[in-house]
Scaffold this motif. Structure first.
Motif, PDB file in Angstrom:
ATOM      1  N   SER A  48      14.802  62.704  37.012  1.00 33.43           N
ATOM      2  CA  SER A  48      13.982  64.022  36.397  1.00 33.43           C
ATOM      3  C   SER A  48      12.753  64.045  37.000  1.00 33.43           C
ATOM      4  CB  SER A  48      13.980  63.556  34.829  1.00 33.43           C
ATOM      5  OG  SER A  48      15.553  63.620  34.181  1.00 33.43           O
ATOM      6  N   TRP A  49      11.810  62.938  37.179  1.00 34.41           N
ATOM      7  CA  TRP A  49      10.523  63.157  37.623  1.00 34.41           C
ATOM      8  C   TRP A  49      10.481  63.561  39.188  1.00 34.41           C
ATOM      9  CZ3 TRP A  49       6.305  63.807  35.391  1.00 34.41           C
ATOM     10  CH2 TRP A  49       5.962  63.171  34.176  1.00 34.41           C
ATOM     11  N   ASP A  50      11.667  63.411  39.848  1.00 37.76           N
ATOM     12  CA  ASP A  50      11.823  63.956  41.264  1.00 37.76           C
ATOM     13  C   ASP A  50      11.865  65.332  40.848  1.00 37.76           C
ATOM     14  OD1 ASP A  50      11.678  61.552  42.272  1.00 37.76           O
ATOM     15  OD2 ASP A  50      13.931  61.418  42.541  1.00 37.76           O
ATOM     16  N   VAL A  51      12.607  65.800  40.200  1.00 32.99           N
ATOM     17  CA  VAL A  51      12.710  67.413  40.103  1.00 32.99           C
ATOM     18  C   VAL A  51      11.506  68.054  39.524  1.00 32.99           C
ATOM     19  CG1 VAL A  51      13.913  69.226  38.577  1.00 32.99           C
ATOM     20  CG2 VAL A  51      15.140  67.244  39.302  1.00 32.99           C
ATOM     21  N   ILE A  52      10.676  67.309  38.658  1.00 31.26           N
ATOM     22  CA  ILE A  52       9.449  68.027  38.154  1.00 31.26           C
ATOM     23  C   ILE A  52       8.521  67.881  39.102  1.00 31.26           C
ATOM     24  CG2 ILE A  52       7.447  67.355  36.589  1.00 31.26           C
ATOM     25  CD1 ILE A  52       9.553  66.336  34.680  1.00 31.26           C
ATOM     26  N   ASN A  53       8.329  66.873  40.093  1.00 34.42           N
ATOM     27  CA  ASN A  53       7.332  66.670  41.045  1.00 34.42           C
ATOM     28  C   ASN A  53       7.809  67.490  42.254  1.00 34.42           C
ATOM     29  OD1 ASN A  53       5.658  64.970  39.618  1.00 34.42           O
ATOM     30  ND2 ASN A  53       6.809  63.283  40.248  1.00 34.42           N
ATOM     31  N   GLN A  54       8.913  67.881  42.657  1.00 28.23           N
ATOM     32  CA  GLN A  54       9.339  68.524  44.023  1.00 28.23           C
ATOM     33  C   GLN A  54       9.906  69.794  43.496  1.00 28.23           C
ATOM     34  OE1 GLN A  54      11.745  66.203  46.651  1.00 28.23           O
ATOM     35  NE2 GLN A  54      11.442  64.246  45.127  1.00 28.23           N
ATOM     36  N   GLY A  55      10.211  70.036  42.587  1.00 29.07           N
ATOM     37  CA  GLY A  55      10.919  71.640  41.988  1.00 29.07           C
ATOM     38  C   GLY A  55       9.945  72.348  41.076  1.00 29.07           C
ATOM     39  N   TYR A  56       9.076  71.816  40.583  1.00 27.95           N
ATOM     40  CA  TYR A  56       8.092  72.470  39.753  1.00 27.95           C
ATOM     41  C   TYR A  56       8.883  73.472  38.603  1.00 27.95           C
ATOM     42  CZ  TYR A  56       5.602  71.166  43.967  1.00 27.95           C
ATOM     43  OH  TYR A  56       5.062  70.473  45.102  1.00 27.95           O
ATOM     44  N   PRO A  57       9.581  73.050  38.053  1.00 23.20           N
ATOM     45  CA  PRO A  57      10.558  73.981  36.944  1.00 23.20           C
ATOM     46  C   PRO A  57       9.447  74.670  36.071  1.00 23.20           C
ATOM     47  CG  PRO A  57      10.851  71.648  36.531  1.00 23.20           C
ATOM     48  CD  PRO A  57      10.184  71.662  37.656  1.00 23.20           C
TER      49      PRO A  57
ATOM     50  N   ASP B 283       7.469  61.561  27.611  1.00 24.79           N
ATOM     51  CA  ASP B 283       6.616  62.020  28.925  1.00 24.79           C
ATOM     52  C   ASP B 283       6.056  63.422  28.640  1.00 24.79           C
ATOM     53  OD1 ASP B 283       7.224  59.877  30.214  1.00 24.79           O
ATOM     54  OD2 ASP B 283       9.277  60.137  30.755  1.00 24.79           O
ATOM     55  N   ALA B 284       6.234  64.005  27.507  1.00 24.77           N
ATOM     56  CA  ALA B 284       5.961  65.505  27.254  1.00 24.77           C
ATOM     57  C   ALA B 284       4.479  65.781  28.024  1.00 24.77           C
ATOM     58  CB  ALA B 284       6.093  66.016  25.964  1.00 24.77           C
ATOM     59  N   THR B 285       3.289  64.967  27.391  1.00 24.26           N
ATOM     60  CA  THR B 285       2.096  65.014  27.985  1.00 24.26           C
ATOM     61  C   THR B 285       1.895  64.784  29.439  1.00 24.26           C
ATOM     62  OG1 THR B 285       1.335  64.260  25.784  1.00 24.26           O
ATOM     63  CG2 THR B 285      -0.158  64.287  27.607  1.00 24.26           C
ATOM     64  N   SER B 286       2.519  63.905  30.029  1.00 20.55           N
ATOM     65  CA  SER B 286       2.719  63.590  31.428  1.00 20.55           C
ATOM     66  C   SER B 286       3.277  64.926  32.169  1.00 20.55           C
ATOM     67  CB  SER B 286       3.201  62.417  31.708  1.00 20.55           C
ATOM     68  OG  SER B 286       2.684  61.335  31.367  1.00 20.55           O
ATOM     69  N   ILE B 287       4.283  65.478  31.485  1.00 13.67           N
ATOM     70  CA  ILE B 287       4.889  66.539  32.333  1.00 13.67           C
ATOM     71  C   ILE B 287       3.958  67.735  32.352  1.00 13.67           C
ATOM     72  CG2 ILE B 287       6.825  68.384  32.108  1.00 13.67           C
ATOM     73  CD1 ILE B 287       8.548  66.167  30.917  1.00 13.67           C
ATOM     74  N   LYS B 288       3.138  68.027  31.216  1.00 11.79           N
ATOM     75  CA  LYS B 288       2.361  69.078  31.032  1.00 11.79           C
ATOM     76  C   LYS B 288       1.033  68.973  32.239  1.00 11.79           C
ATOM     77  CE  LYS B 288       3.624  72.201  27.896  1.00 11.79           C
ATOM     78  NZ  LYS B 288       2.998  72.253  26.403  1.00 11.79           N
ATOM     79  N   SER B 289       0.746  67.675  32.356  1.00 14.31           N
ATOM     80  CA  SER B 289      -0.377  67.160  33.237  1.00 14.31           C
ATOM     81  C   SER B 289       0.109  67.364  34.616  1.00 14.31           C
ATOM     82  CB  SER B 289      -0.852  65.732  33.042  1.00 14.31           C
ATOM     83  OG  SER B 289      -1.338  65.656  31.803  1.00 14.31           O
ATOM     84  N   SER B 290       1.251  67.095  35.063  1.00 13.54           N
ATOM     85  CA  SER B 290       1.756  67.464  36.260  1.00 13.54           C
ATOM     86  C   SER B 290       2.249  68.720  36.582  1.00 13.54           C
ATOM     87  CB  SER B 290       3.170  66.635  36.610  1.00 13.54           C
ATOM     88  OG  SER B 290       2.801  65.269  36.470  1.00 13.54           O
TER      89      SER B 290
END
Length: 254
Positions: free
Chosen positions: A37-46, A57-64
């Motif tokens: 899932s982090w691969d998708v977030i860090n490479q796919g920018y959904p 992980d919500a806060t970290s997702i918002k930060s990324s």
């Protein structure tokens, strides 16, 4: 229906254009998080991520991903649809408010998942429940994802059933909420899709709902199709005979 947590992760997500730091693709993931899932977030920018029963992980997702929208679903062992719907909404809040208030970076919270709404009385009850849930959440500074209807529902050929849900849509729109729908198909994503009308009975069904009911009545509530993929449970409609998720269809596609 049985579902994989990764329901509509497609390779194209990684290669879509990026605008203001977020993907231009509408594809994303429904996940409890993990390395993939982090691969998708860090490479796919959904643009949107749906989290299931794990919101740490919500806060970290918002930060990324500044600007990303996060939708949350809490697993419910019981979804009672009898008795007073306002009381049921309060009971839902009492059971889940601690989790909801603990994670303010989740933008929208689902209530019931895939409720049975085939009968008018069921839809009337659920409309009252979601209306009350929206109100309770608004009083507590959080927003709702209403509906979250199963594939093939609600019955877009039955105006009375659709109109019975208008009060919940009105409440959500006034409180900044969204509408959630699920769309599965098999053996292909377009198996029930009519290319002439650009609508479908499984995928593309949301267009029937909006074109026939919501747009004409000025109820254009923001929509998230929060589950989408291949599911053999739809074969009764499309005529295939394979059960389960997309992996069971690989031999057929080959």
């Amino acid at each position: 229906m049985n579902k994989l947590l990764f329901l509509f992760l497609l390779t194209v997500c990684f290669y879509s254009s990026v605008i203001n730091g977020l993907s231009n693709s509408k594809l994303s993931i429904f996940t409890s998080m993990g390395t993939e899932s982090w691969d998708v977030i860090n490479q796919g920018y959904p643009r949107l991520v749906k989290l299931f029963d794990n919101f740490g992980d919500a806060t970290s997702i918002k930060s990324s991903l500044p600007g990303v929208v996060i939708q949350g679903r809490i697993y419910l062992e019981d979804q009672p649809m009898d008795g007073d719907p306002t009381t049921a909404a309060q009971n839902w809040w009492n059971a889940n408010s601690k989790t909801i208030l603990q994670y303010p970076d989740v933008d929208y919270w689902e209530g019931y998942n895939e409720p049975p709404v085939g009968e008018l009385s069921q839809m009337q009850w659920y409309s009252s429940f979601d209306s009350a849930r929206v109100s309770i959440m608004q009083q507590n500074g959080v927003k709702a994802s209403i509906g979250n209807f199963a594939t093939g529902t609600p019955d877009v050929t039955n105006a009375t059933i659709i109109q019975a849900y208008y009060p919940a849509i009105d409440a959500a729109m006034s409180a900044g909420g969204i509408l959630g729908l699920h769309e599965y198909s098999a053996p292909y994503m377009n198996s029930s899709f009519d290319f002439s009308s650009q609508t479908g009975w499984l995928t593309g069904r949301y267009r029937k709902l909006y074109q026939q009911y919501l747009i004409p009545t000025n109820r254009v509530i923001p929509l998230v199709i929060s589950e989408n993929g291949i599911d053999g449970g739809t074969c009764g409609i499309t005529g295939c005979s394979i059960s389960g998720g997309w992996e069971n269809f690989c031999g057929y596609w080959n």
